[in-house]
Design a protein around this motif. Structure first.
Motif, PDB file in Angstrom:
ATOM      1  N   LYS A  15     -19.159  39.557  56.424  1.00 19.81           N
ATOM      2  CA  LYS A  15     -20.511  39.298  56.959  1.00 19.81           C
ATOM      3  C   LYS A  15     -20.422  38.858  58.419  1.00 19.81           C
ATOM      4  O   LYS A  15     -21.191  39.318  59.276  1.00 19.81           O
ATOM      5  CB  LYS A  15     -21.201  38.204  56.141  1.00 19.81           C
ATOM      6  N   ALA A  16     -19.469  37.938  58.695  1.00 19.30           N
ATOM      7  CA  ALA A  16     -19.318  37.441  60.074  1.00 19.30           C
ATOM      8  C   ALA A  16     -18.918  38.579  61.013  1.00 19.30           C
ATOM      9  O   ALA A  16     -19.389  38.653  62.153  1.00 19.30           O
ATOM     10  CB  ALA A  16     -18.265  36.328  60.112  1.00 19.30           C
ATOM     11  N   SER A  17     -18.079  39.492  60.509  1.00 19.54           N
ATOM     12  CA  SER A  17     -17.657  40.608  61.367  1.00 19.54           C
ATOM     13  C   SER A  17     -18.855  41.499  61.700  1.00 19.54           C
ATOM     14  O   SER A  17     -18.977  41.984  62.822  1.00 19.54           O
ATOM     15  CB  SER A  17     -16.535  41.411  60.701  1.00 19.54           C
ATOM     16  N   GLY A  18     -19.731  41.688  60.724  1.00 19.14           N
ATOM     17  CA  GLY A  18     -20.926  42.503  60.965  1.00 19.14           C
ATOM     18  C   GLY A  18     -21.813  41.885  62.026  1.00 19.14           C
ATOM     19  O   GLY A  18     -22.312  42.574  62.923  1.00 19.14           O
ATOM     20  N   LYS A  19     -21.984  40.557  61.928  1.00 16.06           N
ATOM     21  CA  LYS A  19     -22.818  39.860  62.923  1.00 16.06           C
ATOM     22  C   LYS A  19     -22.195  39.955  64.305  1.00 16.06           C
ATOM     23  O   LYS A  19     -22.879  40.234  65.301  1.00 16.06           O
ATOM     24  CB  LYS A  19     -22.940  38.377  62.535  1.00 16.06           C
ATOM     25  N   ALA A  20     -20.874  39.708  64.370  1.00 12.52           N
ATOM     26  CA  ALA A  20     -20.182  39.737  65.667  1.00 12.52           C
ATOM     27  C   ALA A  20     -20.240  41.139  66.272  1.00 12.52           C
ATOM     28  O   ALA A  20     -20.401  41.300  67.482  1.00 12.52           O
ATOM     29  CB  ALA A  20     -18.732  39.285  65.501  1.00 12.52           C
ATOM     30  N   HIS A  21     -20.119  42.136  65.408  1.00 10.54           N
ATOM     31  CA  HIS A  21     -20.174  43.509  65.922  1.00 10.54           C
ATOM     32  C   HIS A  21     -21.556  43.807  66.485  1.00 10.54           C
ATOM     33  O   HIS A  21     -21.702  44.376  67.569  1.00 10.54           O
ATOM     34  CB  HIS A  21     -19.820  44.506  64.814  1.00 10.54           C
ATOM     35  N   GLN A  23     -23.675  41.737  67.637  1.00  9.81           N
ATOM     36  CA  GLN A  23     -23.798  40.951  68.870  1.00  9.81           C
ATOM     37  C   GLN A  23     -23.126  41.677  70.038  1.00  9.81           C
ATOM     38  O   GLN A  23     -23.668  41.775  71.133  1.00  9.81           O
ATOM     39  CB  GLN A  23     -23.122  39.598  68.617  1.00  9.81           C
ATOM     40  N   ALA A  24     -21.936  42.212  69.761  1.00  8.96           N
ATOM     41  CA  ALA A  24     -21.168  42.881  70.824  1.00  8.96           C
ATOM     42  C   ALA A  24     -21.829  44.192  71.248  1.00  8.96           C
ATOM     43  O   ALA A  24     -21.616  44.669  72.363  1.00  8.96           O
ATOM     44  CB  ALA A  24     -19.739  43.142  70.340  1.00  8.96           C
ATOM     45  N   PHE A  25     -22.620  44.775  70.349  1.00  8.93           N
ATOM     46  CA  PHE A  25     -23.233  46.075  70.653  1.00  8.93           C
ATOM     47  C   PHE A  25     -24.763  45.991  70.613  1.00  8.93           C
ATOM     48  O   PHE A  25     -25.436  46.927  70.189  1.00  8.93           O
ATOM     49  CB  PHE A  25     -22.711  47.157  69.694  1.00  8.93           C
ATOM     50  N   LEU A  26     -25.274  44.846  71.074  1.00  8.80           N
ATOM     51  CA  LEU A  26     -26.722  44.624  71.093  1.00  8.80           C
ATOM     52  C   LEU A  26     -27.437  45.718  71.873  1.00  8.80           C
ATOM     53  O   LEU A  26     -28.477  46.228  71.447  1.00  8.80           O
ATOM     54  CB  LEU A  26     -27.025  43.276  71.738  1.00  8.80           C
ATOM     55  N   ILE A  37     -12.191  50.868  65.136  1.00  5.06           N
ATOM     56  CA  ILE A  37     -11.228  50.214  66.039  1.00  5.06           C
ATOM     57  C   ILE A  37     -11.681  48.785  66.316  1.00  5.06           C
ATOM     58  O   ILE A  37     -10.892  47.832  66.247  1.00  5.06           O
ATOM     59  CB  ILE A  37     -11.099  51.022  67.361  1.00  5.06           C
ATOM     60  N   TRP A  38     -12.975  48.624  66.589  1.00  8.15           N
ATOM     61  CA  TRP A  38     -13.503  47.282  66.861  1.00  8.15           C
ATOM     62  C   TRP A  38     -13.286  46.371  65.644  1.00  8.15           C
ATOM     63  O   TRP A  38     -12.769  45.256  65.761  1.00  8.15           O
ATOM     64  CB  TRP A  38     -14.998  47.350  67.222  1.00  8.15           C
ATOM     65  N   TYR A  39     -13.653  46.864  64.457  1.00  8.78           N
ATOM     66  CA  TYR A  39     -13.530  46.042  63.246  1.00  8.78           C
ATOM     67  C   TYR A  39     -12.062  45.747  62.923  1.00  8.78           C
ATOM     68  O   TYR A  39     -11.716  44.645  62.480  1.00  8.78           O
ATOM     69  CB  TYR A  39     -14.197  46.731  62.048  1.00  8.78           C
ATOM     70  N   ALA A  40     -11.197  46.734  63.128  1.00 12.17           N
ATOM     71  CA  ALA A  40      -9.769  46.513  62.815  1.00 12.17           C
ATOM     72  C   ALA A  40      -9.231  45.380  63.688  1.00 12.17           C
ATOM     73  O   ALA A  40      -8.499  44.497  63.208  1.00 12.17           O
ATOM     74  CB  ALA A  40      -8.977  47.793  63.039  1.00 12.17           C
ATOM     75  N   ASP A  41      -9.605  45.378  64.958  1.00 13.25           N
ATOM     76  CA  ASP A  41      -9.114  44.328  65.852  1.00 13.25           C
ATOM     77  C   ASP A  41      -9.692  42.958  65.479  1.00 13.25           C
ATOM     78  O   ASP A  41      -9.007  41.947  65.532  1.00 13.25           O
ATOM     79  CB  ASP A  41      -9.454  44.670  67.314  1.00 13.25           C
TER      80      ASP A  41
END
Ligand SMILES: N[C@@H](CCC(=O)N[C@@H](CS)C(=O)NCC(=O)O)C(=O)O
Length: 191
Positions: A15-21, A23-26, A37-41
């Motif tokens: 869930k946190a990864s989804g939120k952070a992603h 946020q990063a791609f607002l 690639i983003w999620y793997a990192d």
């Protein structure tokens, strides 16, 4: 960490990864063609810690894409039955990578076909580790074929069935994941 705690920690992590992603791609409203690639990192270190697995970057990218393709296929076939993605990803990673409570007491069975190269790869790891694994040839025995399809909705082999003393069964597909699990769990000084 108990199995239940591990499961909820994984769900929270996804869930946190989804939120952070997001946020990063607002700017693109979450759109990111290179999302694996983003999620793997993002996930590599915390996911590795929670599961006690050392993931390579490419392995994680492969796993994430594999789960997502399966999820999309499920969504197009039976959307009402598909669980929320953090839960679905959690189930997948637990099934593929988490250790069982008492591996030394687990019964192992491999659904395989004699001419399948992926199965040969797994069987050679089983031989090398001198493991006691029941071999269930789906091409020679209809009963094994039917049992596999009933559980997995497909006849792809190899699949390792891990039966715990508690009665819990885990069905692990993917030759590379199976070999990694067996080596990690039963290799060298492990029980
Ligand atoms: N990525 C899988 C590939 C397994 C695979 O493609 N198995 C083939 C046999 S070599 C199979 O079962 N094909 C029939 C099917 O999928 O129904 C793995 O590494 O285990």
């Amino acid at each position: 960490m108990s199995n239940a705690n591990q499961e909820s920690a994984l769900i929270e992590l996804f869930k946190a990864s989804g939120k952070a992603h997001h946020q990063a791609f607002l700017a693109s409203n979450g759109e990111d063609a290179e999302w694996p690639i983003w999620y793997a990192d993002y996930l590599r270190e915390p996911l590795g810690q929670l599961l006690q697995v050392t993931f390579t970057r490419s392995q994680l990218i492969y796993c994430l894409m594999h789960i997502e393709f399966e999820r999309q296929a499920l969504l197009s076939n039976m959307p009402a039955n598909v669980m929320a993605w953090p839960e679905l990803y959690t189930n997948h990673f637990i099934e593929q990578f988490a250790a069982t409570d008492k591996p030394s007491e687990d019964k192992l069975a491999l659904y395989y076909s004699p001419y399948c190269p992926y199965c040969i790869f797994v069987r050679s790891a089983i031989d090398k580790l001198k493991l006691d694994v029941e071999l269930l040839d789906i091409s020679a025995n209809r009963k094994h074929f039917d049992a596999l399809v009933a559980e997995r909705n497909r006849a792809t082999v190899p699949v390792l069935k891990i039966s715990a003393a508690t009665g819990n069964n885990r069905w692990m597909p993917e030759s590379r994941c199976i070999v990694q699990y067996l080596e990690k769990t039963y290799g060298e000084s492990k029980d």
